[in-house]
Structure formats: C-alpha cells, structure tokens
Design a protein around this motif. Sequence first.
Motif, PDB file in Angstrom:
ATOM      1  N   PRO A  92      44.035  55.844  58.090  1.00  0.00           N
ATOM      2  CA  PRO A  92      44.199  55.823  56.632  1.00  0.00           C
ATOM      3  C   PRO A  92      45.482  55.100  56.232  1.00  0.00           C
ATOM      4  CG  PRO A  92      43.539  58.011  57.371  1.00  0.00           C
ATOM      5  CD  PRO A  92      43.850  57.222  58.608  1.00  0.00           C
ATOM      6  N   ASN A  93      45.417  54.359  55.133  1.00  0.00           N
ATOM      7  CA  ASN A  93      46.578  53.660  54.575  1.00  0.00           C
ATOM      8  C   ASN A  93      47.383  52.922  55.644  1.00  0.00           C
ATOM      9  OD1 ASN A  93      46.332  54.587  51.739  1.00  0.00           O
ATOM     10  ND2 ASN A  93      46.615  56.603  52.682  1.00  0.00           N
ATOM     11  N   SER A  94      46.732  52.033  56.347  1.00  0.00           N
ATOM     12  CA  SER A  94      47.401  51.324  57.442  1.00  0.00           C
ATOM     13  C   SER A  94      46.908  49.887  57.495  1.00  0.00           C
ATOM     14  CB  SER A  94      47.124  52.014  58.779  1.00  0.00           C
ATOM     15  OG  SER A  94      45.744  51.881  59.129  1.00  0.00           O
ATOM     16  N   GLU A  95      47.535  49.097  58.352  1.00  0.00           N
ATOM     17  CA  GLU A  95      47.064  47.752  58.585  1.00  0.00           C
ATOM     18  C   GLU A  95      47.255  47.387  60.049  1.00  0.00           C
ATOM     19  OE1 GLU A  95      49.442  45.386  55.842  1.00  0.00           O
ATOM     20  OE2 GLU A  95      50.608  44.628  57.529  1.00  0.00           O
ATOM     21  N   LYS A  96      46.456  46.411  60.502  1.00  0.00           N
ATOM     22  CA  LYS A  96      46.541  45.920  61.866  1.00  0.00           C
ATOM     23  C   LYS A  96      46.477  44.406  61.840  1.00  0.00           C
ATOM     24  CE  LYS A  96      44.593  49.555  64.836  1.00  0.00           C
ATOM     25  NZ  LYS A  96      43.513  49.861  65.826  1.00  0.00           N
ATOM     26  N   PRO A 105      36.774  47.618  49.720  1.00  0.00           N
ATOM     27  CA  PRO A 105      36.656  46.938  51.013  1.00  0.00           C
ATOM     28  C   PRO A 105      38.006  46.725  51.670  1.00  0.00           C
ATOM     29  CG  PRO A 105      36.337  45.392  49.226  1.00  0.00           C
ATOM     30  CD  PRO A 105      36.363  46.748  48.600  1.00  0.00           C
ATOM     31  N   LEU A 106      37.975  46.633  52.978  1.00  0.00           N
ATOM     32  CA  LEU A 106      39.182  46.260  53.709  1.00  0.00           C
ATOM     33  C   LEU A 106      39.688  44.917  53.213  1.00  0.00           C
ATOM     34  CD1 LEU A 106      38.133  47.185  57.352  1.00  0.00           C
ATOM     35  CD2 LEU A 106      39.793  48.397  55.949  1.00  0.00           C
ATOM     36  N   GLU A 107      40.999  44.785  53.108  1.00  0.00           N
ATOM     37  CA  GLU A 107      41.595  43.526  52.702  1.00  0.00           C
ATOM     38  C   GLU A 107      41.907  42.707  53.960  1.00  0.00           C
ATOM     39  OE1 GLU A 107      44.883  44.144  49.992  1.00  0.00           O
ATOM     40  OE2 GLU A 107      44.019  46.103  49.454  1.00  0.00           O
ATOM     41  N   VAL A 108      41.390  41.503  53.994  1.00  0.00           N
ATOM     42  CA  VAL A 108      41.531  40.655  55.174  1.00  0.00           C
ATOM     43  C   VAL A 108      42.211  39.352  54.762  1.00  0.00           C
ATOM     44  CG1 VAL A 108      40.342  39.490  57.059  1.00  0.00           C
ATOM     45  CG2 VAL A 108      39.437  41.644  56.153  1.00  0.00           C
ATOM     46  N   SER A 109      43.319  39.041  55.427  1.00  0.00           N
ATOM     47  CA  SER A 109      43.989  37.777  55.167  1.00  0.00           C
ATOM     48  C   SER A 109      44.146  37.013  56.470  1.00  0.00           C
ATOM     49  CB  SER A 109      45.371  38.011  54.524  1.00  0.00           C
ATOM     50  OG  SER A 109      46.201  38.769  55.369  1.00  0.00           O
ATOM     51  N   GLU A 129      31.335  58.829  51.391  1.00  0.00           N
ATOM     52  CA  GLU A 129      32.381  58.020  52.015  1.00  0.00           C
ATOM     53  C   GLU A 129      31.934  56.574  52.177  1.00  0.00           C
ATOM     54  OE1 GLU A 129      33.658  59.920  55.593  1.00  0.00           O
ATOM     55  OE2 GLU A 129      34.682  61.547  54.531  1.00  0.00           O
ATOM     56  N   PHE A 130      30.656  56.382  52.481  1.00  0.00           N
ATOM     57  CA  PHE A 130      30.107  55.032  52.564  1.00  0.00           C
ATOM     58  C   PHE A 130      30.297  54.305  51.237  1.00  0.00           C
ATOM     59  CE2 PHE A 130      26.863  51.816  52.235  1.00  0.00           C
ATOM     60  CZ  PHE A 130      26.685  51.315  53.506  1.00  0.00           C
ATOM     61  N   SER A 131      29.961  54.990  50.149  1.00  0.00           N
ATOM     62  CA  SER A 131      30.097  54.417  48.818  1.00  0.00           C
ATOM     63  C   SER A 131      31.548  54.091  48.502  1.00  0.00           C
ATOM     64  CB  SER A 131      29.539  55.389  47.775  1.00  0.00           C
ATOM     65  OG  SER A 131      29.748  54.914  46.466  1.00  0.00           O
ATOM     66  N   GLU A 132      32.455  54.997  48.842  1.00  0.00           N
ATOM     67  CA  GLU A 132      33.875  54.777  48.562  1.00  0.00           C
ATOM     68  C   GLU A 132      34.399  53.564  49.322  1.00  0.00           C
ATOM     69  OE1 GLU A 132      38.045  57.380  48.479  1.00  0.00           O
ATOM     70  OE2 GLU A 132      36.148  58.320  49.105  1.00  0.00           O
ATOM     71  N   LYS A 133      34.006  53.424  50.583  1.00  0.00           N
ATOM     72  CA  LYS A 133      34.450  52.280  51.381  1.00  0.00           C
ATOM     73  C   LYS A 133      33.814  50.980  50.882  1.00  0.00           C
ATOM     74  CE  LYS A 133      35.119  55.118  55.496  1.00  0.00           C
ATOM     75  NZ  LYS A 133      34.603  55.451  56.846  1.00  0.00           N
ATOM     76  N   LEU A 134      32.556  51.051  50.497  1.00  0.00           N
ATOM     77  CA  LEU A 134      31.876  49.879  49.966  1.00  0.00           C
ATOM     78  C   LEU A 134      32.608  49.322  48.751  1.00  0.00           C
ATOM     79  CD1 LEU A 134      29.351  47.994  49.844  1.00  0.00           C
ATOM     80  CD2 LEU A 134      28.250  49.766  48.452  1.00  0.00           C
ATOM     81  N   ASN A 135      33.085  50.216  47.897  1.00  0.00           N
ATOM     82  CA  ASN A 135      33.737  49.803  46.662  1.00  0.00           C
ATOM     83  C   ASN A 135      35.234  49.564  46.814  1.00  0.00           C
ATOM     84  OD1 ASN A 135      31.459  49.819  44.770  1.00  0.00           O
ATOM     85  ND2 ASN A 135      31.373  52.012  45.211  1.00  0.00           N
ATOM     86  N   ASN A 180      43.863  48.688  55.257  1.00  0.00           N
ATOM     87  CA  ASN A 180      43.075  49.791  54.718  1.00  0.00           C
ATOM     88  C   ASN A 180      43.905  50.517  53.671  1.00  0.00           C
ATOM     89  OD1 ASN A 180      41.473  52.038  54.232  1.00  0.00           O
ATOM     90  ND2 ASN A 180      42.024  53.069  56.148  1.00  0.00           N
ATOM     91  N   SER A 181      43.465  50.498  52.428  1.00  0.00           N
ATOM     92  CA  SER A 181      44.209  51.138  51.344  1.00  0.00           C
ATOM     93  C   SER A 181      43.656  52.500  50.951  1.00  0.00           C
ATOM     94  CB  SER A 181      44.221  50.222  50.116  1.00  0.00           C
ATOM     95  OG  SER A 181      42.899  49.955  49.669  1.00  0.00           O
TER      96      SER A 181
END
Length: 395
Positions: free
Chosen positions: A97-101, A389-393, A381-387, A33-34
Amino acid sequence: MKHVIMLYFIAAATLFSSCAKQDSEHRLITVKNSLDLPRAFETIEISKSDIQLHTGERFEDFSIQDVATKAILTSQFVDEDQDGTADVLLFQPELNPNSEKQFELVKVDGGVEVDSTVYCYSRFVPERTDDYTWENNKVAFRTYGPVAQKMVEDSLPGGTLSSGIDAWLKKVEYSIIDNWYAKNDKDPGYYHIDHGEGLDNFHVGSSRGVGGSAVKVDTSYYISKNFTDYKTITTGPIRTSFILKYADWDANEKTISEEKHISLDYGNNFSRFEIHVDGTDELSVGLTLHDNKGEITQNVDQGWIAYWESEYFDSELGTAIVAPKGVMTASEYYVTSMKDRSNLYAQLNVDNNKVVYYAGFAWKESKQYPTKASWEKYIQEFSEKLNTPLEVSIQ
C-alpha cells in the motif's frame, strides 16, 4: 513521462537471474500505488512506442528486472495488430500500500528460464461443434459459433443458439480446456461430471450467462445470435485475448453491429470485454438469474452488480459485472416468463461506439471466494483498483 493505464489484476511470478546485461542507457520504469491496498494482481502494459530503440535493438530481446532485488519478472510480448512483431510487453508487479517500485528493461545473456505451464489459454473448438473457450488459473468461459446456431435452426440435435457467456467451474490452476474436450469426445457428457477438476453445470440457454450483451428498447431486451467469426490474438503466461465478430442484428428495427474484444489475465476472476458497437448509445449486459432464488446486489454508484446463488447444485456460486466509474448508468432486476430470459442487467453508456466492462464468477468449490461476503469484498476492491490505476512512468 507517460502513464500506462492498468487493465486488470494478476498474480506475478518472478525468476532470479544474475545475467542481466546493463545497457549504457538505463530504461527505468517506476510503478506507484496510491491506494491503501496491496497491489498483487495487476497487469502493466509497456508499448513498443514508449521505448526508444537504437539501431539493431529488438523490443522482443528485453526483460523486466526489479531494480531492488534484481529479480527477472515473468513477462509476455503481444502482437496486438497481428503484423508479425510485438507491440506490447506485459508484466506483473507486486506493491505494498502507498508505495512505489522501480523496474528496468534489460537484456539477459542466455535468455531467461520461465515456467512453461499454460495458464492463460483460449482457442476455437471445432471438435465440439464450434465453441470458443478461454481460461486462466482461476476460471474458464465459453461461447458458441455459427455451426451450433445452424444446427438449432435446422432442428438438428446438439446445437446451441446463444450469444450468452458460459462459465466452466474449474477448481485447479492448470489448463483444463483440451483435456475436458478430448475426454468429452470419447465419453459424451464427461465434463458435466466433476472428476476432481470441476465441471460444466452452468446453464446458459438464451440467457446472458456471465456478461453477455443485449440492447434494451422500451421495456424489452434484444439479443444477437451466435458469433460468426473469431481471431485469436495471444495466449501465454499472463494473458489470452481474442476477437469475436457477430452478424448485424435487429433490436426493434434498430440495426446493431457488434464486435467483442475479450481478454483474460492470470490470477483474475474477471474477463475484460471491450465491445465495439454501432446502432445504440447504451448497451445492456447481464447475469443469468437461473431459478431466481439468488441474492442480488445493485451498486450502480460504484459501477458493479452481483448475483449470489447459495443453492447452486449443492454448492454456491457468485457472478458479477464491473464497469469503470461513470460507465454504468442503471441496473434492472429483470424477471420474465420467457425461458432463460430473466437476468440482472447493467445499463452501460456507449462512448464513441465502444464500451468496456468486466464479467466473471467465483465457485465455492474452487475455494477462491467461498462466501457472498468474500466475493463482494473482492468485487469492491477490484472496482477500487480499476478506478485508481497504478501510475507508470518510463524514463
């Protein structure tokens, strides 16, 4: 490494298990999550093609485990191409916020006990003419089929001629579709009265309701008739999805072909609409204005429009349309003397015969977003998250 694009936001439910069987080959999924926002309502899709399966392994045997906590997350398999085998695995992480799992695909001995409560549900409803209705734990919607159309055209009572999207104002998390229809069948008009779970008092008529489509030619808007066929893809704890087909229709001598791929995820006030359309390079989608007494918000630069009715049957109601960045090109507060044809429209760019947008609502009595300010904060906030997206690798 691959990136899997977020579809939309969901509340995650987790179960704990000490029975996860570790394979010799670890299949790790990193979610990042960036944004400076927590991400608690977001669906991740893992495609079967993203996973290298060994001989004898079945995609459907895997579960998602949080690497740090060892929790097994609720997940859902979807057979998108309807060939009898699952194509996609859905799950729902929660990130600060600003984290990864990190998560891992694991096999669980003895299976995983999951909440069997139906939240994301949809079906064709022949007992009420021929509606198609869908819901999750937050909202419910419906639209109308060919029998309802023919009844109107044959001047028979009880029909509905509309391709608009109806809103069912529920205020409970559990499924209400079957219950409301069953009780309405015994007591006509039952679901128009609030018996403690909510009600259907949202008037659609020939309006666009909550996100119905249209085509604008010059200064006029043209609309289709009812859907002609449907296909249910999935229902489950995380997502329900289906396809609605429409007969070709005329927009001032332009022939429009349209097919709607609609989905709704757990914890989300917005349905996702993926429209496959021929005959136009711009699609208009609208929000009914009802009595034109509500407050409009047009935020085209950020890709959303909203309408808030503060005098809605002794309550308040907000509706909205959100599109990915660059898709919404304009909006119009369209008021006409034609019955039910006044709508707040968003103009969306059609790319390669397809356009994606989200449409939904919030009712004050549901206590989800009871004020205009809280509703528009959610939309923003929905719009901000939509644009973003979570980065998934996947490794």
